[in-house]
Design a protein around this motif. Sequence first.
Motif, PDB file in Angstrom:
ATOM      1  N   LEU A 109       0.797  -1.221   0.000  1.00 46.25           N
ATOM      2  CA  LEU A 109       0.000   0.000   0.000  1.00 46.25           C
ATOM      3  C   LEU A 109       0.830   1.272   0.000  1.00 46.25           C
ATOM      4  O   LEU A 109       0.521   2.244  -0.677  1.00 46.25           O
ATOM      5  N   THR A 110       1.873   1.278   0.819  1.00 48.32           N
ATOM      6  CA  THR A 110       2.674   2.486   0.962  1.00 48.32           C
ATOM      7  C   THR A 110       4.016   2.109   1.563  1.00 48.32           C
ATOM      8  O   THR A 110       4.292   0.932   1.821  1.00 48.32           O
ATOM      9  N   LYS A 111       4.856   3.104   1.771  1.00 42.60           N
ATOM     10  CA  LYS A 111       6.139   2.933   2.446  1.00 42.60           C
ATOM     11  C   LYS A 111       6.085   3.760   3.715  1.00 42.60           C
ATOM     12  O   LYS A 111       5.658   4.918   3.694  1.00 42.60           O
ATOM     13  N   LEU A 161       8.777  10.418   0.528  1.00 40.68           N
ATOM     14  CA  LEU A 161       7.844  10.058  -0.533  1.00 40.68           C
ATOM     15  C   LEU A 161       8.015  10.969  -1.744  1.00 40.68           C
ATOM     16  O   LEU A 161       8.049  10.512  -2.889  1.00 40.68           O
ATOM     17  N   ILE A 162       8.142  12.257  -1.486  1.00 38.74           N
ATOM     18  CA  ILE A 162       8.291  13.235  -2.572  1.00 38.74           C
ATOM     19  C   ILE A 162       9.583  12.971  -3.336  1.00 38.74           C
ATOM     20  O   ILE A 162       9.610  12.973  -4.575  1.00 38.74           O
ATOM     21  N   ALA A 163      10.664  12.723  -2.598  1.00 37.28           N
ATOM     22  CA  ALA A 163      11.953  12.455  -3.247  1.00 37.28           C
ATOM     23  C   ALA A 163      11.883  11.197  -4.101  1.00 37.28           C
ATOM     24  O   ALA A 163      12.424  11.152  -5.211  1.00 37.28           O
ATOM     25  N   ALA A 164      11.207  10.159  -3.606  1.00 42.89           N
ATOM     26  CA  ALA A 164      11.109   8.900  -4.350  1.00 42.89           C
ATOM     27  C   ALA A 164      10.316   9.085  -5.632  1.00 42.89           C
ATOM     28  O   ALA A 164      10.614   8.460  -6.655  1.00 42.89           O
ATOM     29  N   CYS A 165       9.305   9.929  -5.592  1.00 42.72           N
ATOM     30  CA  CYS A 165       8.477  10.161  -6.780  1.00 42.72           C
ATOM     31  C   CYS A 165       9.127  11.132  -7.756  1.00 42.72           C
ATOM     32  O   CYS A 165       8.703  11.223  -8.915  1.00 42.72           O
ATOM     33  N   GLY A 166      10.134  11.869  -7.290  1.00 49.02           N
ATOM     34  CA  GLY A 166      10.955  12.663  -8.190  1.00 49.02           C
ATOM     35  C   GLY A 166      10.307  13.884  -8.794  1.00 49.02           C
ATOM     36  O   GLY A 166      10.805  14.430  -9.776  1.00 49.02           O
ATOM     37  N   PHE A 182       0.251  -3.853   8.409  1.00 52.69           N
ATOM     38  CA  PHE A 182       1.487  -4.061   9.157  1.00 52.69           C
ATOM     39  C   PHE A 182       2.652  -3.573   8.310  1.00 52.69           C
ATOM     40  O   PHE A 182       2.560  -3.481   7.079  1.00 52.69           O
ATOM     41  N   THR A 183       3.745  -3.249   8.990  1.00 47.51           N
ATOM     42  CA  THR A 183       4.945  -2.763   8.307  1.00 47.51           C
ATOM     43  C   THR A 183       6.012  -3.843   8.347  1.00 47.51           C
ATOM     44  O   THR A 183       6.380  -4.325   9.419  1.00 47.51           O
ATOM     45  N   GLY A 184       6.516  -4.228   7.188  1.00 53.29           N
ATOM     46  CA  GLY A 184       7.564  -5.225   7.096  1.00 53.29           C
ATOM     47  C   GLY A 184       8.924  -4.653   7.448  1.00 53.29           C
ATOM     48  O   GLY A 184       9.079  -3.451   7.686  1.00 53.29           O
ATOM     49  N   SER A 185       9.925  -5.518   7.460  1.00 55.71           N
ATOM     50  CA  SER A 185      11.272  -5.104   7.853  1.00 55.71           C
ATOM     51  C   SER A 185      11.868  -4.070   6.904  1.00 55.71           C
ATOM     52  O   SER A 185      12.731  -3.284   7.286  1.00 55.71           O
ATOM     53  N   SER A 186      11.389  -4.047   5.652  1.00 55.95           N
ATOM     54  CA  SER A 186      11.887  -3.085   4.673  1.00 55.95           C
ATOM     55  C   SER A 186      11.164  -1.744   4.747  1.00 55.95           C
ATOM     56  O   SER A 186      11.483  -0.824   3.992  1.00 55.95           O
ATOM     57  N   GLY A 187      10.186  -1.633   5.639  1.00 57.70           N
ATOM     58  CA  GLY A 187       9.392  -0.409   5.728  1.00 57.70           C
ATOM     59  C   GLY A 187       8.183  -0.399   4.826  1.00 57.70           C
ATOM     60  O   GLY A 187       7.399   0.553   4.837  1.00 57.70           O
ATOM     61  N   ALA A 242       8.186   6.379 -10.000  1.00 59.28           N
ATOM     62  CA  ALA A 242       8.726   6.097  -8.677  1.00 59.28           C
ATOM     63  C   ALA A 242       9.101   4.629  -8.618  1.00 59.28           C
ATOM     64  O   ALA A 242       8.563   3.815  -9.376  1.00 59.28           O
ATOM     65  N   PRO A 243      10.012   4.262  -7.735  1.00 60.90           N
ATOM     66  CA  PRO A 243      10.334   2.847  -7.593  1.00 60.90           C
ATOM     67  C   PRO A 243       9.195   2.088  -6.932  1.00 60.90           C
ATOM     68  O   PRO A 243       8.289   2.674  -6.333  1.00 60.90           O
ATOM     69  N   THR A 244       9.247   0.765  -7.059  1.00 71.13           N
ATOM     70  CA  THR A 244       8.294  -0.050  -6.324  1.00 71.13           C
ATOM     71  C   THR A 244       8.580   0.087  -4.835  1.00 71.13           C
ATOM     72  O   THR A 244       9.640   0.535  -4.429  1.00 71.13           O
ATOM     73  N   GLY A 245       7.631  -0.323  -4.024  1.00 71.89           N
ATOM     74  CA  GLY A 245       7.832  -0.217  -2.585  1.00 71.89           C
ATOM     75  C   GLY A 245       6.707   0.528  -1.895  1.00 71.89           C
ATOM     76  O   GLY A 245       6.824   0.892  -0.728  1.00 71.89           O
TER      77      GLY A 245
END
Length: 390
Positions: free
Chosen positions: A49-51, A58-63, A91-96, A359-362
């Motif tokens: 859903l999100t990071k 978020l803004i930086a990732a979307c460029g 829930f939030t995984g280990s990668s965020g 933006a990258p996946t994640g």
Amino acid sequence: MEVLVVGGGPAGLAAAEVASAAGARVLVTEQKPSVGRKFLMAGKSGLNLTKDASPDELIAACGRAELAPMLRAFDAAAVQDWARGLGQEVFTGSSGRVFPVAMKGSPLLRAWLARLEAQGVEFRTRWRWLGGERFETRDGVQEVPARATVLAVGGASWSRLGSDGAWAGVLGGPLAPFRPANMGFDTDWSPYMARWAGAPVKGVALHCGGHLVEGEFVVSAGGVEGSAIYALSAPLRDAMGAEGVALELDLAPRTDAATLTRKLQRPRRKDSVSNWLRKATGLQGVKAALLREGGPLPSDPEALAARIKATPLHLTRPRPLDEAISVAGGVPFDRLDGDLMLTDRPRTFCAGEMLDWEAPTGGYLLTACIATGRWAGAAAARHAGSETGI
């Protein structure tokens, strides 16, 4: 109709949710037999859903600085609260990365559609947009006069799910060319590598120019794909020339070259090269295959250590646009005002992947699609309300 939403993906549904909550009568049209098809496809792998990141991240990732107001208004925390409000714990995984506990998209989509229907949103499926307020339907061409329109017609990948990019010829005007994003790449494997198709390559670092990503990827029959490749896909694509592009793999990112050199100085004795390499460095299986794919192995320990730290991999081309997870290109921001309204088409707004950003996946992709949809939906309701008093 007060607000017409063209496109039943996440951005369109988000626009409809906000506009209807503001009191506008909303119609959502979708060219496929049902809405949210790409959303459900993403849900098959857990629905990221999100990071769990700050708005600035978020803004930086979307460029795109132009997305800042939308992502600040509906950030990662807001996405999680929204999902919980639809009865879907996260829930939030280990990668965020943030996922629904259900690890699929269908429960969330059903709850979302139930909310929209309760707010009076109407849906028309198998309606293909012809431009303006006209649609090709099973009952012939239909026209839906509306006081404001939100276009959320997707990008140009996964056409079987509805994102075919055909809208570009309908909308007209200057558009940034579509390019694949978050995609795999082809390479000319030797026959030996065919046996490793489908094998994951874990615990590696990938270098391209000044870009570095640590993670994992997958060897495919004709190339490479997976999260680490997707994270580098934009710089790899942009550096791609007629002869392809060079990627370097660090197959042992947690061990420095000097330590590898010392380990490789141990005598081979009666060990095969494969066993000696495995015992000295831990490299085996698909990692050892990739090391050999880079050419004959140097006999000098220092040179071999250098090869392990920078194994060359020549990529010949990106995978086709329709296979890409997402796309770059689309409606440029200089055609839009701060409400995401087309400056040459008053009361027509754009949202989601049809905008020129990547933006990258994640979790970034879905968050920005929903955030821009909500922004455009709110603006459309305001513009429609200037005539209706809502």
